[in-house]
Design an enzyme around this catalytic site. Sequence first.
Site, PDB file in Angstrom:
ATOM      1  N   ASP A  68      20.418   9.188 100.735  1.00 22.67           N
ATOM      2  CA  ASP A  68      20.844  10.708 100.816  1.00 22.67           C
ATOM      3  C   ASP A  68      22.049  11.192 101.746  1.00 22.67           C
ATOM      4  O   ASP A  68      22.139  10.390 102.835  1.00 22.67           O
ATOM      5  CB  ASP A  68      19.538  11.383 101.359  1.00 22.67           C
ATOM      6  N   ASP A 101      15.189  12.649 104.484  1.00 19.11           N
ATOM      7  CA  ASP A 101      14.952  12.770 102.980  1.00 19.11           C
ATOM      8  C   ASP A 101      15.173  11.720 102.429  1.00 19.11           C
ATOM      9  O   ASP A 101      14.403  11.644 101.127  1.00 19.11           O
ATOM     10  CB  ASP A 101      16.293  14.052 102.679  1.00 19.11           C
ATOM     11  N   HIS A 140      16.510  18.305 105.361  1.00 21.27           N
ATOM     12  CA  HIS A 140      17.977  18.257 105.424  1.00 21.27           C
ATOM     13  C   HIS A 140      18.549  17.385 106.279  1.00 21.27           C
ATOM     14  O   HIS A 140      19.733  17.672 106.439  1.00 21.27           O
ATOM     15  CB  HIS A 140      18.354  19.798 105.244  1.00 21.27           C
ATOM     16  N   GLU A 177      24.528  14.194 103.765  1.00 23.91           N
ATOM     17  CA  GLU A 177      24.481  15.529 104.232  1.00 23.91           C
ATOM     18  C   GLU A 177      25.997  15.660 104.255  1.00 23.91           C
ATOM     19  O   GLU A 177      26.602  14.939 104.523  1.00 23.91           O
ATOM     20  CB  GLU A 177      23.846  15.981 105.635  1.00 23.91           C
TER      21      GLU A 177
END
Length: 595
Positions: A36, A183, A178, A38
């Site tokens: 994942d 995540d 998040h 960001e």
Amino acid sequence: MSRGSASTAEPGRWEAQRSFDELGRPLRDVTFTVVDLETTGGSAAGGSMITEIGAVKVRGGEVLGEFQTLVDPGLAIPPFIAVLTGITDSMVVGAPRIEAALPAFLEFAAGTCLVAHNAPFDVGFLKHFAEQQGRPWPAFEVVDTARLARRVVTRDETPDCKLSSLARLFRSGTTPDHRALTDARATVDVLHGLIARLGALGVHTLEELATFNGRVTSAQRRKRHLAEHLPHAPGVYLFRDDADRVLYVGTSKDLRTRVRTYFTASETRSRMGEMVGLAARVDHVVCATPLEAEVRELRLIAEHTPRYNRRSRFPHKVHFLKLTRETWPRLSLVRRVLDDDADYLGPFSSRGTAEKCLAALHDTFPVRQCSDRLGREPSRSPCVLAEMQRCLSPCDGSVDPTTYAAVVRQVRDALLTRPDRVVEVINERMGGLAAEERFEEAGTHRDRLAAFVRAASRTQRLTALARLPEVVAARRDDDGRWSVHVVRHGRLAAAGVIPPGADAHDFVRVLRAGAETVLPAPGPVPAASAEESEKVLRWLEAPGVRLVEVEGEWTCPVGGAGRHLALHDAVHQSRLTLVPFDDRRGLRPVHRPAR
């Protein structure tokens, strides 16, 4: 059709040695890296940067390792992103840049299958920066949990397929917040929940998972065992029902992989689902080369006329244009070619196309159009075509045999060697109609001319091949081996692949000796279907093909119809790309700022 010795050795090896790879990789044995990211925005190409990478490596339900790093984006993090993720500018100060973080992640994930929720987003960012750094992207297999969830999770269970919604549905031990590693951990639980649900639907391997589509029924999946006896080899497959009737014939470079897709892949055609529901077994014919597979497919479709092959509905309904051999020759539509020394144009799979060609010839040459038998000196009343100056009217003695024979020779030349007269006459007529703004009539003549040019070019090419008693040709394949084909009178008579280290001349000699005996067909047609001969022609004309032996003369007329083909093909292609004024689905409004 015979086959070289090399074509039988490979299939036997596949049958005897069925490895685990052939059966598919069980999901319990696959190592997944769930990742994942960001980011500062939604588009790497638009300038957005990665601020955090989190990943979890799992196999068989066991966590093997975790990876997490903040990434200095080199620019200010937008306030709304900082609020969403909790990652601020001060947190990434001193963090590695993407130039250092990406290689570390790729080393962690090496040799695994990547998993992400909305994978195009995360993988797209990673690939973008790998390309930007000039770093080759590893050949990762990718699984998208969002895509899978949309196929197995109903709206009654959860209103959407967001990660947070799915984490609640599958009772994840981690709540998405998040942040990349959190995540990723939640995505691991979602992946395991989806795998458990898919297992009940018969999905047990990575290959089945990668090609899963919810529209493939459980009844189709239960029949996946029908593909297990098939080899990983090129050839033809035949679906049969419990009464041994052939339902469908197809071809593939890898028989087992292709047939499996009917049971586990994104096969959404309702007809194919219906066909699989009726299937009781799958037979196969291993072929030495892809060309042999394509030819065998055509022959089997013609032989069995399977109900689920669209092109097999009327495989023998073809038409020809015939210039008859009689005192007063004429053009006529016929269903088959006879050994009568007449001249033929075709075959046509559509009667409408044949009629367009016939009209183009009648527009150009005033030969008679009646079907009556006329003697040497007929004495009948002329028809309306004679009064319109569209027929030389041999029926009432208006033309002598010598003059009429000269026009017939022009028709024969247009059919066999030079269509220039037809092209000139119809182009002139189209120009006159266009000048009078009679565009619809001009379009009719354009279509007639295009149909004639295509048919004449096709007939001339097929006739040239059909005249040859034998052609032997070879081409080096991507694996370095040579494929060899023997073609006799337009029919594929043998195919083989020269084994490594074998004497090429000896192999070709043996292949020719064992090739199918082929007798010439009557008239100009090949000793095979026109579709088969066209496939053979396309292979013979492909780059890299070398002619080994040619018996006879392989020639096409220099002034033949092929000279005019490019123009008509270009016109046809341009018409396909036009958007009608009354069809605005393909049109988009364009905003132009005021000046």
